[in-house]
Design a protein around this motif. Structure first.
Motif, PDB file in Angstrom:
ATOM      1  N   VAL A  36      51.620  61.141 -13.347  1.00 37.68           N
ATOM      2  CA  VAL A  36      52.262  60.081 -14.114  1.00 37.68           C
ATOM      3  C   VAL A  36      53.304  59.368 -13.260  1.00 37.68           C
ATOM      4  CG1 VAL A  36      53.723  59.567 -16.126  1.00 37.68           C
ATOM      5  CG2 VAL A  36      51.911  61.297 -16.300  1.00 37.68           C
ATOM      6  N   LEU A  37      53.323  58.034 -13.361  1.00 39.54           N
ATOM      7  CA  LEU A  37      54.383  57.222 -12.761  1.00 39.54           C
ATOM      8  C   LEU A  37      55.154  56.558 -13.887  1.00 39.54           C
ATOM      9  CD1 LEU A  37      55.831  55.901 -10.340  1.00 39.54           C
ATOM     10  CD2 LEU A  37      54.130  54.058 -10.463  1.00 39.54           C
ATOM     11  N   GLU A  38      56.448  56.876 -13.995  1.00 38.62           N
ATOM     12  CA  GLU A  38      57.294  56.248 -15.010  1.00 38.62           C
ATOM     13  C   GLU A  38      58.075  55.097 -14.380  1.00 38.62           C
ATOM     14  OE1 GLU A  38      60.943  57.106 -18.193  1.00 38.62           O
ATOM     15  OE2 GLU A  38      60.422  58.634 -16.700  1.00 38.62           O
ATOM     16  N   VAL A  39      57.994  53.935 -15.018  1.00 39.73           N
ATOM     17  CA  VAL A  39      58.705  52.746 -14.547  1.00 39.73           C
ATOM     18  C   VAL A  39      59.990  52.577 -15.347  1.00 39.73           C
ATOM     19  CG1 VAL A  39      58.604  50.231 -14.301  1.00 39.73           C
ATOM     20  CG2 VAL A  39      56.556  51.615 -13.889  1.00 39.73           C
ATOM     21  N   GLY A  40      61.110  52.380 -14.652  1.00 40.40           N
ATOM     22  CA  GLY A  40      62.382  52.125 -15.317  1.00 40.40           C
ATOM     23  C   GLY A  40      62.894  53.265 -16.165  1.00 40.40           C
ATOM     24  N   PRO A  41      63.040  54.471 -15.610  1.00 44.36           N
ATOM     25  CA  PRO A  41      63.485  55.624 -16.408  1.00 44.36           C
ATOM     26  C   PRO A  41      64.935  55.539 -16.874  1.00 44.36           C
ATOM     27  CG  PRO A  41      63.378  56.201 -14.090  1.00 44.36           C
ATOM     28  CD  PRO A  41      62.747  54.846 -14.214  1.00 44.36           C
ATOM     29  N   GLY A  42      65.746  54.679 -16.242  1.00 46.50           N
ATOM     30  CA  GLY A  42      67.145  54.561 -16.646  1.00 46.50           C
ATOM     31  C   GLY A  42      67.870  55.882 -16.503  1.00 46.50           C
ATOM     32  N   LEU A  62      50.306  55.136 -15.891  1.00 50.45           N
ATOM     33  CA  LEU A  62      51.531  54.336 -15.820  1.00 50.45           C
ATOM     34  C   LEU A  62      52.209  54.381 -17.187  1.00 50.45           C
ATOM     35  CD1 LEU A  62      53.096  52.344 -13.940  1.00 50.45           C
ATOM     36  CD2 LEU A  62      51.800  50.508 -15.043  1.00 50.45           C
ATOM     37  N   THR A  63      53.515  54.651 -17.202  1.00 47.78           N
ATOM     38  CA  THR A  63      54.225  54.679 -18.480  1.00 47.78           C
ATOM     39  C   THR A  63      55.657  54.223 -18.278  1.00 47.78           C
ATOM     40  OG1 THR A  63      54.583  56.004 -20.484  1.00 47.78           O
ATOM     41  CG2 THR A  63      55.089  57.076 -18.376  1.00 47.78           C
ATOM     42  N   GLY A  64      56.358  53.988 -19.383  1.00 50.50           N
ATOM     43  CA  GLY A  64      57.762  53.614 -19.282  1.00 50.50           C
ATOM     44  C   GLY A  64      58.275  52.871 -20.498  1.00 50.50           C
ATOM     45  N   ASN A  65      59.588  52.745 -20.540  1.00 47.14           N
ATOM     46  CA  ASN A  65      60.259  51.836 -21.454  1.00 47.14           C
ATOM     47  C   ASN A  65      60.468  50.579 -20.619  1.00 47.14           C
ATOM     48  OD1 ASN A  65      61.969  50.457 -23.170  1.00 47.14           O
ATOM     49  ND2 ASN A  65      63.674  51.900 -22.981  1.00 47.14           N
ATOM     50  N   TYR A  66      59.482  49.703 -20.639  1.00 55.92           N
ATOM     51  CA  TYR A  66      59.406  48.624 -19.660  1.00 55.92           C
ATOM     52  C   TYR A  66      60.477  47.552 -19.874  1.00 55.92           C
ATOM     53  CZ  TYR A  66      54.831  50.724 -18.879  1.00 55.92           C
ATOM     54  OH  TYR A  66      53.814  51.612 -18.617  1.00 55.92           O
ATOM     55  N   PRO A  67      61.069  47.061 -18.774  1.00 58.16           N
ATOM     56  CA  PRO A  67      62.006  45.931 -18.899  1.00 58.16           C
ATOM     57  C   PRO A  67      61.286  44.743 -19.537  1.00 58.16           C
ATOM     58  CG  PRO A  67      62.061  46.892 -16.683  1.00 58.16           C
ATOM     59  CD  PRO A  67      60.885  47.492 -17.383  1.00 58.16           C
ATOM     60  N   TYR A  68      61.822  44.230 -20.638  1.00 59.20           N
ATOM     61  CA  TYR A  68      61.107  43.222 -21.405  1.00 59.20           C
ATOM     62  C   TYR A  68      60.907  41.910 -20.637  1.00 59.20           C
ATOM     63  CZ  TYR A  68      61.668  46.272 -25.459  1.00 59.20           C
ATOM     64  OH  TYR A  68      61.605  47.340 -26.328  1.00 59.20           O
ATOM     65  N   PRO A 113      43.790  54.108 -14.767  1.00 57.40           N
ATOM     66  CA  PRO A 113      42.848  54.146 -15.886  1.00 57.40           C
ATOM     67  C   PRO A 113      43.532  54.185 -17.245  1.00 57.40           C
ATOM     68  CG  PRO A 113      42.987  56.298 -14.862  1.00 57.40           C
ATOM     69  CD  PRO A 113      43.812  55.386 -14.021  1.00 57.40           C
ATOM     70  N   CYS A 114      44.839  54.423 -17.253  1.00 59.22           N
ATOM     71  CA  CYS A 114      45.555  54.528 -18.522  1.00 59.22           C
ATOM     72  C   CYS A 114      47.003  54.083 -18.333  1.00 59.22           C
ATOM     73  CB  CYS A 114      45.518  55.969 -19.032  1.00 59.22           C
ATOM     74  SG  CYS A 114      46.263  56.218 -20.648  1.00 59.22           S
ATOM     75  N   CYS A 115      47.497  53.306 -19.292  1.00 63.63           N
ATOM     76  CA  CYS A 115      48.876  52.826 -19.258  1.00 63.63           C
ATOM     77  C   CYS A 115      49.448  52.911 -20.660  1.00 63.63           C
ATOM     78  CB  CYS A 115      48.913  51.382 -18.752  1.00 63.63           C
ATOM     79  SG  CYS A 115      50.554  50.612 -18.834  1.00 63.63           S
ATOM     80  N   THR A 116      50.642  53.471 -20.784  1.00 61.97           N
ATOM     81  CA  THR A 116      51.296  53.575 -22.083  1.00 61.97           C
ATOM     82  C   THR A 116      52.742  53.127 -21.951  1.00 61.97           C
ATOM     83  OG1 THR A 116      52.260  55.805 -21.925  1.00 61.97           O
ATOM     84  CG2 THR A 116      49.914  55.672 -22.448  1.00 61.97           C
ATOM     85  N   GLY A 117      53.414  52.964 -23.081  1.00 64.31           N
ATOM     86  CA  GLY A 117      54.830  52.668 -23.006  1.00 64.31           C
ATOM     87  C   GLY A 117      55.319  51.722 -24.079  1.00 64.31           C
ATOM     88  N   MET A 118      56.591  51.339 -23.950  1.00 63.22           N
ATOM     89  CA  MET A 118      57.247  50.501 -24.951  1.00 63.22           C
ATOM     90  C   MET A 118      57.565  49.118 -24.391  1.00 63.22           C
ATOM     91  SD  MET A 118      60.436  51.404 -27.445  1.00 63.22           S
ATOM     92  CE  MET A 118      61.472  52.009 -26.125  1.00 63.22           C
TER      93      MET A 118
END
Length: 264
Positions: A27-33, A93-99, A117-122
């Motif tokens: 998993v790669l998390e983008v923008g974990p803060g 790919l996942t994360g609470n993405y910068p809007y 193959p899969c991407c999740t997040g807010m």
């Protein structure tokens, strides 16, 4: 950095758990803060890396997540070579993405679709609606077509603005995108993007009007005659939100024929 930090741990865990539908991949998390999602992702039995551009957040993550120190990347996700993240292997790919850059993130995902193959997040609620919308709806647009050409999109649940600090002015939503079976669109991919963006930039107009941004008037007339003779549903009297992805592919192929004829 204009960040809105998620404070509801139950929501954070629910978002982190969306990666469970894509088992067996790192998993790669983008923008974990400050790591509100990271704390749940790190407990999952799979490799985890995080990428964060904010230096203060990187320092916080290094201090509070010592297990991740070798896997905390203080970089700009949009500038990263994703083929090097997991040595050329696939990942979720996942994360609470910068809007403000979520669309750019998903366009990069499309460009690297064989790695992701899969991407999740807010993301922002309205953006999530556009991504998941079907033809014939007001929300159906550029993001809908370009993402759904390659991914199946699921709108999972809404997140209220009160669970953030500071609260954003918009509601949020959690989505999941899973790579579909499409390997080739059946048309020139770059021209497909150009056609989709061109007609949706004038979404209230019929195709016979918006396509004049790409084709001369006489070429539009030729295209109209060809489509009428073919007897298909595809017509230049339609507006872009009425076209399915296969119809955009068919339209792109017709536009390409006319562009090639013009060049000759």
């Amino acid at each position: 950095m204009g960040q809105h930090f998620l404070t509801d741990l139950n929501i954070a865990k629910r978002i982190a758990d969306t990666v469970d539908a894509c088992p067996g991949l790192p998993v790669l998390e983008v923008g974990p803060g400050m790591g509100v999602m990271t704390q749940y992702l790190v407990e999952k039995p799979r490799p985890l890396k995080v990428v964060e551009i904010d230096r203060e957040s990187v320092a916080y993550l290094n201090e509070h997540f010592p297990r991740l120190r070798e896997n905390i990347m203080g970089e700009d996700f949009l500038r990263m070579d994703l083929s090097k993240v997991f040595d050329g292997g696939q990942f979720v790919l996942t994360g609470n993405y910068p809007y403000d850059i979520s669309s750019q993130i998903f366009f990069k995902m499309i460009d690297n679709r064989e790695l992701i193959p899969c991407c999740t997040g807010m993301i922002q609620h309205e953006v999530a609606l556009r991504m998941a919308s079907q033809p014939g709806t007001k929300s159906y647009g550029i993001l809908s077509v370009l993402i759904q050409a390659w991914y199946d999109v699921e709108y999972l649940f809404m997140v209220d603005e009160t669970v953030f600090n500071p609260p954003p002015k918009v509601k949020s939503a959690v989505i999941r995108m899973t790579r579909n079976a499409t390997r080739h669109l059946g048309c020139d991919e770059q021209l497909f993007k150009r056609v989709v963006k061109t007609v949706f930039n004038q979404r209230r107009k019929m195709l016979r009007v918006s396509l004049r941004q790409l084709l001369a008037d006489d070429a539009v007339a030729v295209l109209n005659a060809r489509l009428s003779a073919a007897g298909t549903r595809l017509s230049l009297t339609l507006r872009p939100e009425q076209l399915s992805i296969p119809e955009f592919v068919a339209l792109t192929n017709e536009v390409e024929k006319l562009l090639c004829a013009t060049i000759k």
